[in-house]
Design a protein around this motif. Structure first.
Motif, PDB file in Angstrom:
ATOM      1  N   GLN A 115      22.667  35.629  47.077  1.00 37.78           N
ATOM      2  CA  GLN A 115      23.780  36.488  47.482  1.00 37.78           C
ATOM      3  C   GLN A 115      24.960  36.445  46.519  1.00 37.78           C
ATOM      4  OE1 GLN A 115      25.031  36.447  51.611  1.00 37.78           O
ATOM      5  NE2 GLN A 115      23.036  35.619  52.185  1.00 37.78           N
ATOM      6  N   VAL A 116      25.240  35.274  45.948  1.00 40.95           N
ATOM      7  CA  VAL A 116      26.399  35.178  45.057  1.00 40.95           C
ATOM      8  C   VAL A 116      26.078  35.580  43.626  1.00 40.95           C
ATOM      9  CG1 VAL A 116      27.545  33.429  46.467  1.00 40.95           C
ATOM     10  CG2 VAL A 116      26.127  32.716  44.530  1.00 40.95           C
ATOM     11  N   GLY A 117      24.801  35.885  43.344  1.00 39.63           N
ATOM     12  CA  GLY A 117      24.453  36.406  42.033  1.00 39.63           C
ATOM     13  C   GLY A 117      23.977  35.407  41.010  1.00 39.63           C
ATOM     14  N   ALA A 118      23.595  34.203  41.431  1.00 42.16           N
ATOM     15  CA  ALA A 118      23.052  33.232  40.473  1.00 42.16           C
ATOM     16  C   ALA A 118      21.771  33.801  39.873  1.00 42.16           C
ATOM     17  CB  ALA A 118      22.769  31.901  41.161  1.00 42.16           C
ATOM     18  N   SER A 119      21.541  33.538  38.609  1.00 43.24           N
ATOM     19  CA  SER A 119      20.340  34.022  37.935  1.00 43.24           C
ATOM     20  C   SER A 119      19.148  33.121  38.183  1.00 43.24           C
ATOM     21  CB  SER A 119      20.555  34.077  36.420  1.00 43.24           C
ATOM     22  OG  SER A 119      21.658  34.867  36.125  1.00 43.24           O
ATOM     23  N   ARG A 120      19.418  31.816  38.251  1.00 45.91           N
ATOM     24  CA  ARG A 120      18.319  30.862  38.293  1.00 45.91           C
ATOM     25  C   ARG A 120      18.733  29.603  39.053  1.00 45.91           C
ATOM     26  NH1 ARG A 120      16.058  27.764  33.137  1.00 45.91           N
ATOM     27  NH2 ARG A 120      14.059  27.140  33.972  1.00 45.91           N
ATOM     28  N   TRP A 121      17.782  29.038  39.809  1.00 43.82           N
ATOM     29  CA  TRP A 121      17.986  27.756  40.460  1.00 43.82           C
ATOM     30  C   TRP A 121      16.929  26.814  39.918  1.00 43.82           C
ATOM     31  CZ3 TRP A 121      16.565  26.503  46.229  1.00 43.82           C
ATOM     32  CH2 TRP A 121      16.878  25.167  46.515  1.00 43.82           C
ATOM     33  N   VAL A 122      17.380  25.790  39.214  1.00 42.17           N
ATOM     34  CA  VAL A 122      16.494  24.741  38.736  1.00 42.17           C
ATOM     35  C   VAL A 122      16.590  23.615  39.750  1.00 42.17           C
ATOM     36  CG1 VAL A 122      16.018  23.095  36.892  1.00 42.17           C
ATOM     37  CG2 VAL A 122      16.841  25.385  36.327  1.00 42.17           C
ATOM     38  N   VAL A 123      15.491  23.358  40.448  1.00 42.45           N
ATOM     39  CA  VAL A 123      15.478  22.304  41.466  1.00 42.45           C
ATOM     40  C   VAL A 123      15.410  20.966  40.737  1.00 42.45           C
ATOM     41  CG1 VAL A 123      14.313  21.358  43.472  1.00 42.45           C
ATOM     42  CG2 VAL A 123      14.366  23.829  43.123  1.00 42.45           C
ATOM     43  N   LEU A 124      16.502  20.240  40.819  1.00 44.61           N
ATOM     44  CA  LEU A 124      16.619  18.947  40.133  1.00 44.61           C
ATOM     45  C   LEU A 124      15.746  17.918  40.837  1.00 44.61           C
ATOM     46  CD1 LEU A 124      18.089  17.288  37.936  1.00 44.61           C
ATOM     47  CD2 LEU A 124      19.846  16.812  39.650  1.00 44.61           C
ATOM     48  N   ARG A 125      14.887  17.305  40.075  1.00 38.28           N
ATOM     49  CA  ARG A 125      14.052  16.234  40.606  1.00 38.28           C
ATOM     50  C   ARG A 125      14.510  14.939  39.962  1.00 38.28           C
ATOM     51  NH1 ARG A 125       9.145  20.226  40.000  1.00 38.28           N
ATOM     52  NH2 ARG A 125       9.217  21.080  42.075  1.00 38.28           N
ATOM     53  N   SER A 126      14.822  13.984  40.784  1.00 38.37           N
ATOM     54  CA  SER A 126      15.304  12.710  40.263  1.00 38.37           C
ATOM     55  C   SER A 126      14.729  11.569  41.097  1.00 38.37           C
ATOM     56  CB  SER A 126      16.834  12.674  40.296  1.00 38.37           C
ATOM     57  OG  SER A 126      17.297  12.580  41.624  1.00 38.37           O
ATOM     58  N   GLU A 127      15.005  10.374  40.633  1.00 37.17           N
ATOM     59  CA  GLU A 127      14.508   9.184  41.318  1.00 37.17           C
ATOM     60  C   GLU A 127      15.010   9.113  42.756  1.00 37.17           C
ATOM     61  OE1 GLU A 127      15.414   4.534  40.777  1.00 37.17           O
ATOM     62  OE2 GLU A 127      14.593   5.510  38.989  1.00 37.17           O
ATOM     63  N   ARG A 128      16.231   9.555  42.999  1.00 42.12           N
ATOM     64  CA  ARG A 128      16.832   9.447  44.331  1.00 42.12           C
ATOM     65  C   ARG A 128      16.810  10.751  45.128  1.00 42.12           C
ATOM     66  NH1 ARG A 128      19.257   4.486  45.037  1.00 42.12           N
ATOM     67  NH2 ARG A 128      19.613   3.371  43.101  1.00 42.12           N
ATOM     68  N   ALA A 129      16.207  11.780  44.568  1.00 41.41           N
ATOM     69  CA  ALA A 129      16.110  13.043  45.308  1.00 41.41           C
ATOM     70  C   ALA A 129      15.233  12.844  46.539  1.00 41.41           C
ATOM     71  CB  ALA A 129      15.530  14.132  44.419  1.00 41.41           C
ATOM     72  N   VAL A 130      15.636  13.405  47.640  1.00 37.24           N
ATOM     73  CA  VAL A 130      14.918  13.233  48.893  1.00 37.24           C
ATOM     74  C   VAL A 130      13.779  14.240  49.010  1.00 37.24           C
ATOM     75  CG1 VAL A 130      15.146  13.272  51.400  1.00 37.24           C
ATOM     76  CG2 VAL A 130      16.984  12.323  50.000  1.00 37.24           C
ATOM     77  N   VAL A 131      14.025  15.476  48.627  1.00 38.72           N
ATOM     78  CA  VAL A 131      13.041  16.541  48.780  1.00 38.72           C
ATOM     79  C   VAL A 131      12.312  16.772  47.461  1.00 38.72           C
ATOM     80  CG1 VAL A 131      12.711  18.978  49.335  1.00 38.72           C
ATOM     81  CG2 VAL A 131      14.437  17.651  50.561  1.00 38.72           C
ATOM     82  N   GLU A 132      11.009  16.665  47.507  1.00 41.11           N
ATOM     83  CA  GLU A 132      10.157  16.981  46.355  1.00 41.11           C
ATOM     84  C   GLU A 132       9.409  18.265  46.716  1.00 41.11           C
ATOM     85  OE1 GLU A 132       9.580  15.812  43.284  1.00 41.11           O
ATOM     86  OE2 GLU A 132      11.216  14.394  43.532  1.00 41.11           O
ATOM     87  N   PRO A 133       9.921  19.420  46.306  1.00 42.62           N
ATOM     88  CA  PRO A 133       9.299  20.672  46.741  1.00 42.62           C
ATOM     89  C   PRO A 133       7.946  20.917  46.095  1.00 42.62           C
ATOM     90  CG  PRO A 133      11.021  21.104  45.155  1.00 42.62           C
ATOM     91  CD  PRO A 133      11.061  19.635  45.437  1.00 42.62           C
ATOM     92  N   GLY A 134       6.999  21.295  46.917  1.00 39.20           N
ATOM     93  CA  GLY A 134       5.683  21.687  46.426  1.00 39.20           C
ATOM     94  C   GLY A 134       5.640  23.197  46.242  1.00 39.20           C
TER      95      GLY A 134
END
Length: 160
Positions: A115-134
């Motif tokens: 909605q706000v017009g972002a071009s891209r979302w890079v889902v950050l994956r890190s050691e402490r990230a809770v969600v690991e999207p499949g």
């Protein structure tokens, strides 16, 4: 408005068409078929019938005005009332690098970024990230972002 990546006119009803459905078609008068969930939404939810004016978008900068010829189970047939035009991707593009929040907040994030017009979302994956999207979750977020793009008149989908 040329070059903004969104519709400037009051677009009314927008339907998403697969880019392949209008590949090679560009002139007014050509017939385009909207299929699948989008056709169900147009025919059953919006109750579109013959003569209804719609704007067709493909999520990759393509847009055209059209008129519904027939709406039935599984497909909505439209006749282009104007030539398909291609809008350039808005510049500068905004890339958001952020981990996916837990639960329904990730759906809301995909919706909000579109909605706000972002071009891209890079889902950050890190050691402490809770969600690991499949692949399933990423596809769900893409659908959610595409719906938000259609609703707010964006011509380019949020990349993920």
């Amino acid at each position: 408005m040329a070059g903004t990546g969104s519709l400037s006119e009051s677009a009314g009803v927008r339907l998403r068409v697969a880019a392949a459905a209008w590949a090679g078609l560009s002139e007014a008068g050509a017939e385009v078929v909207v299929e699948g969930d989008e056709a169900h939404h147009g025919a059953r939810v919006l109750r579109l019938g013959a003569g209804a004016a719609v704007t067709l978008i493909d999520g990759a900068g393509g847009v055209a005005g059209a008129e519904v010829v027939a709406a039935g189970r599984g497909e909505v047939r439209c006749r282009l009332t104007e030539a398909v035009r291609r809008e350039a991707r808005p510049r500068p593009g905004v890339t958001v690098v952020a981990p996916a929040p837990k639960g329904p907040r990730a759906d809301a994030m995909a919706d909000g970024l579109a909605q706000v017009g972002a071009s891209r979302w890079v889902v950050l994956r890190s050691e402490r990230a809770v969600v690991e999207p499949g692949a399933g979750r990423l596809e769900k977020w893409r659908r959610r972002a595409a719906e938000a793009s259609k609703q707010c008149g964006r011509l380019w989908d949020l990349e993920m």
